[in-house]
Design a protein around this motif. Structure first.
Motif, PDB file in Angstrom:
ATOM      1  N   MET A   1       0.745  -1.451  -0.343  1.00 26.15           N
ATOM      2  CA  MET A   1      -0.065   0.022   0.217  1.00 26.15           C
ATOM      3  C   MET A   1       1.058   1.460   0.173  1.00 26.15           C
ATOM      4  O   MET A   1       1.655   1.143   1.049  1.00 26.15           O
ATOM      5  CB  MET A   1      -0.473   0.090   1.644  1.00 26.15           C
ATOM      6  N   ILE A   2       0.816   2.207  -1.018  1.00 23.97           N
ATOM      7  CA  ILE A   2       1.500   3.601  -0.644  1.00 23.97           C
ATOM      8  C   ILE A   2       0.265   4.261   0.187  1.00 23.97           C
ATOM      9  O   ILE A   2      -0.461   4.599  -0.117  1.00 23.97           O
ATOM     10  CB  ILE A   2       1.351   4.222  -2.547  1.00 23.97           C
ATOM     11  N   GLU A  22      -9.581   7.556  -2.881  1.00 24.38           N
ATOM     12  CA  GLU A  22     -10.397   6.279  -2.438  1.00 24.38           C
ATOM     13  C   GLU A  22      -9.919   5.634  -3.515  1.00 24.38           C
ATOM     14  O   GLU A  22     -11.081   4.001  -3.548  1.00 24.38           O
ATOM     15  CB  GLU A  22     -11.078   6.377  -1.719  1.00 24.38           C
ATOM     16  N   ARG A  23     -10.407   6.067  -4.737  1.00 26.11           N
ATOM     17  CA  ARG A  23     -11.407   4.868  -5.795  1.00 26.11           C
ATOM     18  C   ARG A  23     -10.224   4.959  -6.423  1.00 26.11           C
ATOM     19  O   ARG A  23     -10.331   3.760  -7.359  1.00 26.11           O
ATOM     20  CB  ARG A  23     -12.117   6.005  -6.872  1.00 26.11           C
ATOM     21  N   LEU A  24      -8.494   4.541  -6.153  1.00 29.44           N
ATOM     22  CA  LEU A  24      -7.860   3.995  -6.100  1.00 29.44           C
ATOM     23  C   LEU A  24      -7.363   2.940  -5.770  1.00 29.44           C
ATOM     24  O   LEU A  24      -6.865   2.819  -4.485  1.00 29.44           O
ATOM     25  CB  LEU A  24      -6.509   4.835  -7.055  1.00 29.44           C
ATOM     26  N   PHE A  27      -4.042   3.127  -3.043  1.00 31.30           N
ATOM     27  CA  PHE A  27      -3.355   4.348  -1.952  1.00 31.30           C
ATOM     28  C   PHE A  27      -4.293   4.285  -0.972  1.00 31.30           C
ATOM     29  O   PHE A  27      -5.496   3.662  -1.035  1.00 31.30           O
ATOM     30  CB  PHE A  27      -2.907   5.232  -3.031  1.00 31.30           C
ATOM     31  N   HIS A  28      -3.033   4.679   0.091  1.00 31.38           N
ATOM     32  CA  HIS A  28      -4.192   5.087   1.609  1.00 31.38           C
ATOM     33  C   HIS A  28      -3.293   6.376   1.862  1.00 31.38           C
ATOM     34  O   HIS A  28      -2.317   6.724   1.459  1.00 31.38           O
ATOM     35  CB  HIS A  28      -3.446   3.832   2.103  1.00 31.38           C
ATOM     36  N   ARG A  49       7.274   6.074   7.443  1.00 28.41           N
ATOM     37  CA  ARG A  49       5.430   6.178   6.948  1.00 28.41           C
ATOM     38  C   ARG A  49       5.139   6.660   5.916  1.00 28.41           C
ATOM     39  O   ARG A  49       3.610   5.845   5.274  1.00 28.41           O
ATOM     40  CB  ARG A  49       4.490   5.950   7.764  1.00 28.41           C
ATOM     41  N   ILE A  50       5.271   7.208   5.660  1.00 28.89           N
ATOM     42  CA  ILE A  50       4.901   8.348   3.613  1.00 28.89           C
ATOM     43  C   ILE A  50       6.030   7.762   2.499  1.00 28.89           C
ATOM     44  O   ILE A  50       6.673   8.014   2.588  1.00 28.89           O
ATOM     45  CB  ILE A  50       4.416   9.137   4.005  1.00 28.89           C
TER      46      ILE A  50
END
Length: 225
Positions: A1-2, A22-24, A27-28, A49-50
């Motif tokens: 997760m990115i 949120e539609r992709l 990614f978070h 964490r980023i």
């Protein structure tokens, strides 16, 4: 997760970008900031964490340039994509010199945002695959991952929203036939083929014959990054 840090001084813009992400897949949103100082603190405190910062340029307590200068001076190598309404060529040059991967000018449609985020995701994937001693072709592919693509104009009768659905289905299930895509998306085989052929014409997909199936010859489609 990115993991993504959103930075913008406008609450509605933050909400829009959060909704887009949120539609992709993959990614978070890790955190959100409305100012330059908060953005610097967030990056430095969460450096491990980023993965990506979507960075505005103009904010009440500083600029995106200020943010970049501070985090680079402290050794933060987080990836950054500028998302701003600023069109000044000198600002663009300075942002690029400070390591901005892309510069996206507001306002923009979801399709453009989705394309740039997918390019970034592809870049990360290629970077992992090219770890160690990459070949020249792997280096070229890595550097080319951020190269914007020119979308072919939509022929009459095709919808941008439907094209996004067909594209997502192709990328998730490749190789696909027009019939398979049509069945999953609830549309006619003829319509699905039109969208898939448009992607071929735009250089985003390739078509090849599918062998070993009974009946008349069938084509299958694969995504071409």
């Amino acid at each position: 997760m990115i993991e993504v840090l959103l930075v913008d001084d406008d609450a509605l813009t933050l909400e829009l970008h959060r909704t887009y992400l949120e539609r992709l897949d993959g990614f978070h949103v890790a955190a959100e900031c409305t100012g330059a100082r908060a953005a610097v603190a967030a990056v430095l405190e969460r450096a491990d964490r980023i993965d990506l910062v979507l960075l505005d340029v103009t904010m009440p307590d500083g600029t995106g340039l200020d943010v970049l200068r501070h985090i680079r001076a402290r050794g933060a190598d987080v990836d950054v994509i500028a998302i701003t309404g600023v069109r000044d060529a000198e600002v663009v040059r300075q942002m690029v010199s400070l390591g901005v991967s892309q510069y996206l000018v507001k306002p923009f449609p979801f399709a453009m945002f989705s394309e740039r985020m997918n390019q970034y995701r592809e870049y990360r994937q290629r970077a992992r695959e090219a770890a160690g001693t990459p070949t020249q072709s792997e280096i070229d592919a890595l550097l080319g991952a951020f190269r914007p693509t020119m979308a072919a104009p939509l022929p009459k009768g095709l919808s941008g929203d439907t094209l996004e659905r067909v594209t997502a289905d192709l990328r998730a299930h490749e190789p696909v036939s027009a019939g398979e895509s049509a069945q999953r998306l609830g549309m006619s085989r003829v319509a699905a083929r039109r969208y898939l052929e448009h992607l071929v014409a735009a250089g985003r997909a390739v078509r090849a014959p599918r062998y070993g199936t009974p009946g008349r010859p069938e084509s299958e489609y694969r995504w071409q990054a």
